[in-house]
Motif scaffolding. Sequence first.
Motif, PDB file in Angstrom:
ATOM      1  N   GLY A  32       0.836  -1.209   0.000  1.00 52.83           N
ATOM      2  CA  GLY A  32       0.000   0.000   0.000  1.00 52.83           C
ATOM      3  C   GLY A  32       0.867   1.254   0.000  1.00 52.83           C
ATOM      4  N   THR A 116      -9.229  -1.549  -8.199  1.00 53.79           N
ATOM      5  CA  THR A 116      -9.709  -1.244  -6.850  1.00 53.79           C
ATOM      6  C   THR A 116     -11.130  -0.705  -6.886  1.00 53.79           C
ATOM      7  OG1 THR A 116      -7.444  -0.678  -6.189  1.00 53.79           O
ATOM      8  CG2 THR A 116      -9.218   0.161  -4.791  1.00 53.79           C
ATOM      9  N   ARG A 118     -12.879   1.561  -5.290  1.00 52.28           N
ATOM     10  CA  ARG A 118     -12.444   2.600  -4.353  1.00 52.28           C
ATOM     11  C   ARG A 118     -13.539   2.980  -3.359  1.00 52.28           C
ATOM     12  NH1 ARG A 118      -7.435   3.024  -4.037  1.00 52.28           N
ATOM     13  NH2 ARG A 118      -7.022   3.862  -6.104  1.00 52.28           N
ATOM     14  N   GLN A 121     -13.602   0.272  -0.747  1.00 53.33           N
ATOM     15  CA  GLN A 121     -12.397   0.364   0.086  1.00 53.33           C
ATOM     16  C   GLN A 121     -12.512   1.524   1.072  1.00 53.33           C
ATOM     17  OE1 GLN A 121      -8.933   2.099  -1.637  1.00 53.33           O
ATOM     18  NE2 GLN A 121      -7.504   0.893  -0.416  1.00 53.33           N
ATOM     19  N   ALA A 122     -12.986   2.679   0.575  1.00 52.82           N
ATOM     20  CA  ALA A 122     -13.098   3.867   1.432  1.00 52.82           C
ATOM     21  C   ALA A 122     -14.088   3.616   2.573  1.00 52.82           C
ATOM     22  CB  ALA A 122     -13.531   5.073   0.598  1.00 52.82           C
ATOM     23  N   LYS A 125     -12.405   1.332   5.105  1.00 50.58           N
ATOM     24  CA  LYS A 125     -11.407   2.108   5.868  1.00 50.58           C
ATOM     25  C   LYS A 125     -12.078   2.904   6.972  1.00 50.58           C
ATOM     26  CE  LYS A 125      -7.899   3.384   2.428  1.00 50.58           C
ATOM     27  NZ  LYS A 125      -7.385   4.513   1.647  1.00 50.58           N
ATOM     28  N   LYS A 126     -13.164   3.577   6.599  1.00 53.61           N
ATOM     29  CA  LYS A 126     -13.879   4.437   7.534  1.00 53.61           C
ATOM     30  C   LYS A 126     -14.379   3.631   8.724  1.00 53.61           C
ATOM     31  CE  LYS A 126     -17.504   6.436   5.804  1.00 53.61           C
ATOM     32  NZ  LYS A 126     -18.160   7.093   4.673  1.00 53.61           N
ATOM     33  N   GLY A 128     -12.982   0.875   9.782  1.00 55.39           N
ATOM     34  CA  GLY A 128     -11.895   0.102  10.379  1.00 55.39           C
ATOM     35  C   GLY A 128     -11.988  -1.381  10.065  1.00 55.39           C
ATOM     36  N   TRP A 131     -10.011  -4.584   3.901  1.00 55.14           N
ATOM     37  CA  TRP A 131     -10.159  -4.021   2.555  1.00 55.14           C
ATOM     38  C   TRP A 131     -10.593  -5.042   1.513  1.00 55.14           C
ATOM     39  CZ3 TRP A 131      -5.246  -0.720   1.111  1.00 55.14           C
ATOM     40  CH2 TRP A 131      -5.108   0.331   2.023  1.00 55.14           C
ATOM     41  N   LYS A 135     -10.437  -4.678  -2.753  1.00 61.36           N
ATOM     42  CA  LYS A 135      -9.180  -4.994  -3.438  1.00 61.36           C
ATOM     43  C   LYS A 135      -9.099  -6.402  -4.004  1.00 61.36           C
ATOM     44  CE  LYS A 135      -6.274  -1.419  -2.877  1.00 61.36           C
ATOM     45  NZ  LYS A 135      -5.612  -0.787  -4.049  1.00 61.36           N
TER      46      LYS A 135
END
Length: 233
Positions: A32, A116, A118, A121-122, A125-126, A128, A131, A135
């Motif tokens: 990453g 990706t 995205r 993924q976002a 991430k938000k 926690g 992914w 991905k």
Amino acid sequence: MSNFVVPAAPTVSLPVVGSDARFPVRRVYCVGRNYVAHAQEMGFSGREPPFFFLKPADAVVPAPAGQAIGIDYPPLTKDLHHEIELVVAIGEGGKQIAAADAMRHVFGYAVGLDMTRRDLQADMKKQGRPWCIGKAFDQSAPVGAITPAKDAGDIAHARIALQVNGETRQQSDLSQLIWSIGEIVEHLSNAWTLAPGDLIMTGTPEGVAAVVPGDRLVGSIEGLPSIEVRIRG
Ligand code: MN
């Protein structure tokens, strides 16, 4: 012959430049944020230790030299991004490999795309969360023919670029990697035992952006065969 209760999955493999034999894929490790300008465009400083995620081996779609391949626009996303990357192919396994010894373990190099989702993924991430959904989806890793390291020239200083419909979207130089190929192998092999057949996607430079069905992507790295990928609707 075999005695499995369901059919065994076929081995995914990649063509090798100058050979009729193929490279069998075992695992796909990904790095990453390994270029400063990309780390910054994703909202980070670019000064953090390397981190890794994986894609399943059967996410790899071989992209033979001189041949356009197609991948399907994946489900669930409205923001499929391209990430052009140098792929390192491991020929000799090991653990706790020092950066200075890493090249002994490298079979060769190829051009790859870390596709990706995205938006997913976002969202992960938000929250926690892992992914994987962003991905590690089906057909998320088109990879070109592998050039043996001895034939690949000065890969550490090669140009890397991605064009979409003839327009340059990503352009950089492998000398811009935050963590070099040797350092990546060292970090990875401290965490996992590397084995022949492992691929390492080494991170993408700045300029990641969305693609849509019908787009034609051409990925290139100086000294390696280019890849051409069409996004199917
Ligand atoms: Mn990537």
